[in-house]
Design an enzyme around this catalytic site. Structure first.
Site, PDB file in Angstrom:
ATOM      1  N   GLU A 289       0.822  -1.216   0.000  1.00  0.00           N
ATOM      2  CA  GLU A 289       0.000   0.000   0.000  1.00  0.00           C
ATOM      3  C   GLU A 289       0.854   1.264   0.000  1.00  0.00           C
ATOM      4  O   GLU A 289       0.436   2.306  -0.489  1.00  0.00           O
ATOM      5  CB  GLU A 289      -0.942  -0.037   1.221  1.00  0.00           C
ATOM      6  CG  GLU A 289      -2.113   0.923   1.099  1.00  0.00           C
ATOM      7  CD  GLU A 289      -3.224   0.660   2.114  1.00  0.00           C
ATOM      8  OE1 GLU A 289      -3.394  -0.488   2.568  1.00  0.00           O
ATOM      9  OE2 GLU A 289      -3.932   1.618   2.438  1.00  0.00           O
ATOM     10  N   HIS A 317       6.590 -26.804   1.799  1.00  0.00           N
ATOM     11  CA  HIS A 317       5.855 -27.873   1.120  1.00  0.00           C
ATOM     12  C   HIS A 317       4.816 -27.305   0.170  1.00  0.00           C
ATOM     13  O   HIS A 317       3.849 -27.982  -0.175  1.00  0.00           O
ATOM     14  CB  HIS A 317       5.230 -28.803   2.162  1.00  0.00           C
ATOM     15  CG  HIS A 317       6.276 -29.495   2.985  1.00  0.00           C
ATOM     16  ND1 HIS A 317       6.798 -30.725   2.650  1.00  0.00           N
ATOM     17  CD2 HIS A 317       6.961 -29.075   4.082  1.00  0.00           C
ATOM     18  CE1 HIS A 317       7.729 -31.048   3.534  1.00  0.00           C
ATOM     19  NE2 HIS A 317       7.857 -30.064   4.395  1.00  0.00           N
ATOM     20  N   LYS A 431     -12.872   2.606  -2.091  1.00  0.00           N
ATOM     21  CA  LYS A 431     -13.760   3.074  -1.015  1.00  0.00           C
ATOM     22  C   LYS A 431     -14.876   3.941  -1.613  1.00  0.00           C
ATOM     23  O   LYS A 431     -16.044   3.783  -1.294  1.00  0.00           O
ATOM     24  CB  LYS A 431     -12.981   3.923   0.002  1.00  0.00           C
ATOM     25  CG  LYS A 431     -12.123   3.158   0.989  1.00  0.00           C
ATOM     26  CD  LYS A 431     -11.599   4.117   2.080  1.00  0.00           C
ATOM     27  CE  LYS A 431     -10.737   3.427   3.116  1.00  0.00           C
ATOM     28  NZ  LYS A 431     -10.315   4.277   4.240  1.00  0.00           N
TER      29      LYS A 431
HETATM   30  O1  PA5 Z   1      -2.955   2.057   5.787  1.00  0.00           O
HETATM   31  C1  PA5 Z   1      -3.970   2.686   5.573  1.00  0.00           C
HETATM   32  O2  PA5 Z   1      -3.998   3.938   5.570  1.00  0.00           O
HETATM   33  C2  PA5 Z   1      -5.279   1.964   5.329  1.00  0.00           C
HETATM   34  O3  PA5 Z   1      -5.092   0.593   5.262  1.00  0.00           O
HETATM   35  C3  PA5 Z   1      -6.278   2.297   6.430  1.00  0.00           C
HETATM   36  O4  PA5 Z   1      -5.745   1.937   7.669  1.00  0.00           O
HETATM   37  C4  PA5 Z   1      -7.615   1.578   6.202  1.00  0.00           C
HETATM   38  O5  PA5 Z   1      -8.135   1.893   4.950  1.00  0.00           O
HETATM   39  C5  PA5 Z   1      -8.612   1.950   7.291  1.00  0.00           C
HETATM   40  O6  PA5 Z   1      -8.772   3.337   7.341  1.00  0.00           O
HETATM   41  P1  PA5 Z   1      -9.413   4.027   8.586  1.00  0.00           P
HETATM   42  O7  PA5 Z   1      -8.495   3.879   9.743  1.00  0.00           O
HETATM   43  O8  PA5 Z   1      -9.604   5.457   8.196  1.00  0.00           O
HETATM   44  O9  PA5 Z   1     -10.733   3.346   8.852  1.00  0.00           O
END
Ligand code: PA5
Length: 462
Positions: A289, A317, A431
């Protein structure tokens, strides 16, 4: 607890060990200026990278977390985290690394609340969770920085309704962890009087494990959160220099980067410890990410290395065949431990069977470590780049180091690729599409755009 340094061994990344698919001295020399410049830029940007000062900057928050955890331990027998992505994988990683591996199922010996981290909205999972909870004895921790994430907010709405129907106080049964000023969760907290914790402005989802996001659940389970922070602070100190050759995070990032430039598009994370299985999940999110981008090197180039989670010895394995004989497109990071927190001797239960008698007298720990060594040996023989990070033991201090190491490394790799690793535009698109399809106000244009998109052609559906 052993307060020792974790170690990085990168011999097996080098051509001297794995042959011409490894990194040659000439390649190191060719990348030197780039690696050095990125390390210097990191220094300039350090003050704006909140996670780097986090381990030492807010002791009063740590005290509040510990006090709140004590109150939760006294009043509840179960603690459920509701969150997703960066709001869940850190807590999951730390719980599984540092608690007894069957923590929730312990009958004797677990005096503290059971812990669940719920990071999906599969309805069967929610129904199953409700089946095993006594709501009157359950504390929920809703974690969402934005306070708008559909998954977390839906889970919370289901839970809030269940608490109301059971005549229970939402204010008492729910702790809210969110942004300081924005978001719906604060409105709810004001109305119901929930205890709240703040996710600092300068720290985003996947970089936030060492904020209340991860520390509250850890403290509730009796994990020494101060030692976790101490471990992270120690790694921060170890990685304070700008010479990438002596800075563990930069050096590991440099190796990943050179390997990537040589065609290693896949980064395998393979701990040889069940306790670190979810560390690999945490890493996979962090790496994917933060670094998967379409604006690499400031030129709109697609960059990123695909993380793959594996577990030693289990995946010997399954996946190892591919790593040893498949394409030369991977760099493999093995995580080992010097000492397991317990061991089991293999008894000589069948002395009459020659094929297995050689196992007797050894321990399962020895077997795991021998297989780890054997895997690296096989990878070397096949000319595959691999490296090993070793924890003297899995504990708060060493795990804190490991987390901070990869946070710094991720930022450095981002710097090398010319990308900003702290947002996630690709995630936001998904989202927004969900909001539009569910009819959220303000997303009408997105919905129209989606409705105008080509529909699936029945000719291609069997
Ligand atoms: O790393 C990130 O920014 C995302 O994975 C968020 O943590 C995830 O989308 C959840 O977002 P939020 O904490 O606003 O609910």
């Amino acid at each position: 607890m052993r307060k020792e340094k974790i170690r990085l061994d990168y011999n097996n990344m080098l051509s001297s060990r794995v042959g011409d698919k490894g990194i040659t001295p000439e390649e190191f020399a060719a990348f030197d200026a780039e690696l050095t410049a990125a390390a210097l830029r990191m220094e300039e940007k350090k003050a704006n990278m909140g996670f780097r000062s986090l381990p030492t900057r807010a002791p009063e928050v740590t005290e509040d977390i510990i006090a709140t955890a004590k109150a939760i331990q006294a009043d509840f027998d179960t603690f459920v985290v509701l969150g997703i992505g960066g709001s869940a994988l850190g807590p999951l990683c730390v719980q599984t690394a540092l608690n007894h591996l069957r923590y929730n199922e312990l009958k004797e010996g677990r005096k503290l609340p059971r812990i669940y981290v719920e990071d999906n909205v599969d309805p069967e999972r929610m129904l199953a969770l409700m089946d095993v909870l006594d709501l009157s004895k359950t504390c929920f921790n809703v974690i969402s920085k934005s306070g708008t994430t559909s998954e977390t907010m839906s889970q919370f709405m289901v839970v809030a309704d269940a608490l109301k129907k059971a005549g229970l106080d939402i204010g008492k049964h729910v702790v809210i962890t969110t942004d300081k000023v924005k978001g719906n969760l604060l409105k709810i907290a004001r109305e119901y009087g929930n205890k709240t914790f703040v996710i600092p402005d300068d720290i985003g989802g996947r970089f936030s494990e060492l904020t209340p996001v991860g520390l509250l659940a850890a403290a509730v389970a009796g994990i020494d959160v101060k030692a976790l922070l101490e471990g992270a602070a120690y790694m921060e100190e170890l990685c304070s220099g700008t010479d990438y050759k002596t800075n563990m995070a930069y050096m590991d990032g440099a190796l990943q980067y050179i390997a990537y430039k040589k065609g290693a598009n896949v980064s395998v994370m393979m701990p040889y410890a069940d306790s670190l299985k979810y560390f690999a999940d945490w890493y996979a999110q962090l790496w994917a990410e933060s670094l998967g981008r379409n604006n690499g090197y400031g030129k709109g180039i697609n960059v990123g290395q695909t993380p793959v989670k594996a577990l030693g010895v289990t995946d010997q394995h399954s996946q190892i065949q591919l790593y040893v004989e498949g394409p030369y497109d991977k760099v493999i990071t093995v995580i080992g431990v010097d000492d397991y927190r317990g061991d089991v001797v293999i008894p000589n239960s069948f002395p009459e069977i020659d094929d297995i008698v050689f196992l007797a007298g050894h321990t399962l720990g020895e077997l795991t470590k021998t297989e780890q060594f054997a895997t690296c040996y096989a990878l070397n023989r096949a000319g595959r780049m691999n490296k090993t990070i070793t924890l003297p033991e899995v504990n708060e201090f060493t795990l804190g180091q490991l987390l901070q190491l990869f946070l710094i490394e991720t930022a450095y790799f981002g710097e090398l690729c010319g990308v900003y690793p702290f947002d996630q535009p690709g995630v936001e698109e998904g989202k927004n599409a969900t909001y539009a399809l569910f009819g959220r106000k303000g997303y009408e244009a997105k919905r129209a755009e989606m409705e105008a998109a080509p529909k699936a052609d029945a000719a291609y559906i069997l």
